[in-house]
Design a protein around this motif. Structure first.
Motif, PDB file in Angstrom:
ATOM      1  N   CYS A   1       8.327  11.684  43.430  1.00  0.00           N
ATOM      2  CA  CYS A   1       7.659  10.374  43.409  1.00  0.00           C
ATOM      3  C   CYS A   1       7.722   9.703  44.784  1.00  0.00           C
ATOM      4  O   CYS A   1       7.897   8.485  44.903  1.00  0.00           O
TER       5      CYS A   1
ATOM      6  N   ASN B   1       3.998  -4.461  41.723  1.00  0.00           N
ATOM      7  CA  ASN B   1       4.944  -3.385  41.970  1.00  0.00           C
ATOM      8  C   ASN B   1       4.167  -2.126  42.331  1.00  0.00           C
ATOM      9  O   ASN B   1       3.752  -1.370  41.462  1.00  0.00           O
TER      10      ASN B   1
ATOM     11  N   GLN C   1       7.499   0.981  43.984  1.00  0.00           N
ATOM     12  CA  GLN C   1       8.528   1.596  43.142  1.00  0.00           C
ATOM     13  C   GLN C   1       7.871   2.542  42.137  1.00  0.00           C
ATOM     14  O   GLN C   1       7.686   2.222  40.965  1.00  0.00           O
ATOM     15  N   LEU C   2       7.499   3.734  42.605  1.00  0.00           N
ATOM     16  CA  LEU C   2       6.790   4.684  41.768  1.00  0.00           C
ATOM     17  C   LEU C   2       7.772   5.483  40.910  1.00  0.00           C
ATOM     18  O   LEU C   2       8.826   5.908  41.376  1.00  0.00           O
ATOM     19  N   SER C   3       7.412   5.703  39.660  1.00  0.00           N
ATOM     20  CA  SER C   3       8.255   6.492  38.768  1.00  0.00           C
ATOM     21  C   SER C   3       7.396   7.095  37.669  1.00  0.00           C
ATOM     22  O   SER C   3       6.303   6.612  37.382  1.00  0.00           O
TER      23      SER C   3
ATOM     24  N   ASP D   1       7.259   8.644  33.592  1.00  0.00           N
ATOM     25  CA  ASP D   1       7.877   8.648  32.275  1.00  0.00           C
ATOM     26  C   ASP D   1       8.580   9.992  32.064  1.00  0.00           C
ATOM     27  O   ASP D   1       8.048  11.042  32.417  1.00  0.00           O
TER      28      ASP D   1
ATOM     29  N   TYR E   1       6.634  12.940  30.728  1.00  0.00           N
ATOM     30  CA  TYR E   1       5.505  13.450  31.512  1.00  0.00           C
ATOM     31  C   TYR E   1       5.209  14.899  31.119  1.00  0.00           C
ATOM     32  O   TYR E   1       6.101  15.754  31.107  1.00  0.00           O
TER      33      TYR E   1
ATOM     34  N   PHE F   1      -1.379   6.711  39.579  1.00  0.00           N
ATOM     35  CA  PHE F   1      -0.508   5.552  39.408  1.00  0.00           C
ATOM     36  C   PHE F   1      -1.313   4.255  39.308  1.00  0.00           C
ATOM     37  O   PHE F   1      -2.271   4.036  40.056  1.00  0.00           O
TER      38      PHE F   1
ATOM     39  N   ASP G   1       1.251  -1.724  38.695  1.00  0.00           N
ATOM     40  CA  ASP G   1       2.617  -1.363  38.308  1.00  0.00           C
ATOM     41  C   ASP G   1       2.826   0.131  38.548  1.00  0.00           C
ATOM     42  O   ASP G   1       2.302   0.973  37.825  1.00  0.00           O
TER      43      ASP G   1
ATOM     44  N   SER H   1       5.124   2.041  37.929  1.00  0.00           N
ATOM     45  CA  SER H   1       5.836   2.811  36.902  1.00  0.00           C
ATOM     46  C   SER H   1       4.892   3.300  35.810  1.00  0.00           C
ATOM     47  O   SER H   1       5.328   3.991  34.884  1.00  0.00           O
ATOM     48  N   GLN H   2       3.609   2.934  35.917  1.00  0.00           N
ATOM     49  CA  GLN H   2       2.634   3.317  34.895  1.00  0.00           C
ATOM     50  C   GLN H   2       1.671   4.371  35.443  1.00  0.00           C
ATOM     51  O   GLN H   2       1.142   4.222  36.539  1.00  0.00           O
ATOM     52  N   ASN H   3       1.480   5.434  34.660  1.00  0.00           N
ATOM     53  CA  ASN H   3       0.540   6.494  35.004  1.00  0.00           C
ATOM     54  C   ASN H   3      -0.722   6.297  34.175  1.00  0.00           C
ATOM     55  O   ASN H   3      -0.696   6.422  32.951  1.00  0.00           O
TER      56      ASN H   3
END
Length: 489
Positions: free
Chosen positions: A212, A238, A241-243, A245, A248, A255, A259, A261-263
């Motif tokens: 990430c 945001n 700050q990539l992330s 789940d 996955y 991304f 946000d 953190s959401q794909n």
């Protein structure tokens, strides 16, 4: 849209706004009309909304079938599906597809962003025309069915319109294309060579999926769409700050621009990534053939799918079947070389069809209503207490109820803000609810029928006009009598 909004409000007690390509006016004939309802209080976490809305839509459809003279919209094929992890209720209205989701604030942010970006770039709505071409290519090229879908429906692949938007924004940021065709060419050329198994995409960079970690980050000063632009529409942005789940499933990774953190392609699978890559490679071959030899045949091949249908044929049939038979037939003859010296766009302009649009501009959208809708959902969703958000909220609830007591408005605020002490917040920020309403006489009329708990009306409404006339009449009568008495004294 007006009738659909009424059904949603009646069944869910929620405000609903159009979003996506239909709201920003860059949709093609297969694109659905996207809308999102915004629930407040405990209803936000209650999944029963799908059942209630579907029941209301079916009831409406039954009433229409019983009464053939009913002027309401036709509703058929009510269904439920999951799109990128979000629940969506869909139905057909004539030849149009409608998709309703709940609390999708990112969809409204996307809409505002596209509108601002289109204004920023200019060049005759380059952004909207480019995104329209991309959407049409993807919708008509998606290899999801061997049978041509009914008119008004999509044969959409694994990419949602929101996912496609992020991918397109990266192309705009990186290459700054000058024409819609260049945008499509750059899109196909770039993503046909991208290894989606290892590389993800944001609006400004590529991302190494296992770690990430952002790769090839475009300099902030070079971005057309930057964090500064995005920050106007999101209270908590945001993007760094990539992330991923933990669940996955080796599909595509696109991304979310609001946000990290959401794909947006979270529902895609490895097979979806493979089929999308094949479609991109085929699209690149076809766009290269069109650029090399720009003929009607190569254009139709570029915008066609496995079912043999193409965007050109589909839209020509729409022109000829929706009360535009003459102009549709003329455009068809022009494209096939039977009419020379005139372009299709010139035919449309000469026909007077553009007169139906404000400023003769079919892409034109008023940005202020979109921003007000966004402020409303930021107010009820993020509890962002700002004057414009509070004004949007109060305007919406008064438009729905026509008149409310100050205390009843307080109940709506309590439901929207949950456990927050709305009374104290409004007192500190604006001097209290009544003072805030009185400070905006152009929008609200606060009656004098009670000192502490008066009725409040929305200016311009029928009930407001009637009440103001009655108040004026009473006031004038009292004033006249007072003058007479003073004269006698």
């Amino acid at each position: 849209i007006t009738q659909v909004t009424a059904i949603v409000r009646r069944s869910l007690g929620a405000q609903v706004f159009p979003c996506g390509s239909s709201a920003a006016r860059y949709y093609h004939s297969r694109a659905p009309t996207e809308m999102s309802a915004f629930l407040i209080g405990e209803a936000k976490n209650n999944s029963s909304w799908c059942t209630r809305l579907m029941a209301a839509l079916c009831e409406h459809a039954i009433q229409n079938s019983v009464d053939p003279n009913c002027a309401s919209i036709e509703i058929t094929n009510v269904s439920y599906k999951d799109v990128a992890g979000a629940s969506v209720v869909t139905f057909d209205s004539g030849e149009n597809k409608v998709a309703i989701s709940v609390n999708q604030s990112s969809a409204l942010r996307d809409t505002c962003l596209v509108e601002e970006l289109d204004r920023l770039v200019g060049k005759g709505h380059l952004v909207k025309r480019s995104f329209l071409l991309l959407e049409a290519w993807y919708s008509f090229s998606a290899e999801t069915t061997k049978e041509r879908p009914p008119r008004g429906q999509q044969s959409r692949g694994p990419l949602s319109s929101g996912t496609l938007l992020v991918m397109a924004l990266y192309i705009v940021n990186r290459f700054r294309p000058e024409t819609p065709l260049e945008t499509l060419y750059r899109f196909l050329e770039f993503y046909a060579k991208l290894d989606f198994r290892r590389v993800g995409v944001t609006f400004r960079s590529l991302v190494d999926i296992p770690s990430c970690t952002e790769l090839e980050i475009i300099d902030e000063e070079q971005l057309v769409v930057s964090n500064r632009v995005l920050a106007r529409y999101a209270e908590r942005l945001n993007t760094s700050q990539l992330s991923l789940d933990p669940k996955y499933n080796n599909g595509m990774v696109i991304f979310d621009m609001w946000d990290g953190s959401q794909n947006r392609a979270a529902s895609s699978t490895q097979a979806d990534a493979k089929s999308t890559h094949s479609m991109l490679v085929q699209g690149l071959e076809r766009v290269e053939a069109f650029v090399k030899s720009p003929t009607l045949t190569t254009m139709r091949q570029l915008l066609s799918g496995t079912d043999g249908g193409d965007a050109l044929e589909h839209h020509l049939q729409d022109w000829k079947s929706n009360g535009r038979r003459n102009i549709g037939a003329t455009i068809e003859r022009c494209l096939y070389g039977e009419v020379t010296g005139t372009r299709p766009l010139e035919l449309i302009a000469e026909s007077g069809l553009l007169d139906e649009f404000p400023g003769r501009d079919p892409f034109r959208v008023e940005l202020l209503p979109l921003l007000n809708n966004l402020e409303y959902i930021r107010f009820i969703g993020d509890n962002v207490i700002r004057e414009v958000g509070l004004l949007a909220f109060l305007t919406q609830i008064l438009a729905e109820h026509e008149t409310l007591l100050i205390g009843e408005i307080g109940q709506h605020l309590r439901a929207a803000m949950g456990t927050k002490d709305w009374g104290r917040i409004l007192k500190n920020e604006f001097g209290g609810l009544k003072k805030f309403l009185l400070s905006h006489p152009d929008l609200f009329f606060v009656d004098t029928d009670h000192q502490l708990n008066p009725h409040v009306y929305l200016q311009g409404s029928t009930k407001c006009a009637g009440r103001q006339a009655a108040t004026a009449s009473t006031t004038n009568g009292s004033t006249t009598n007072g003058k007479v008495r003073n004269g006698r004294q």
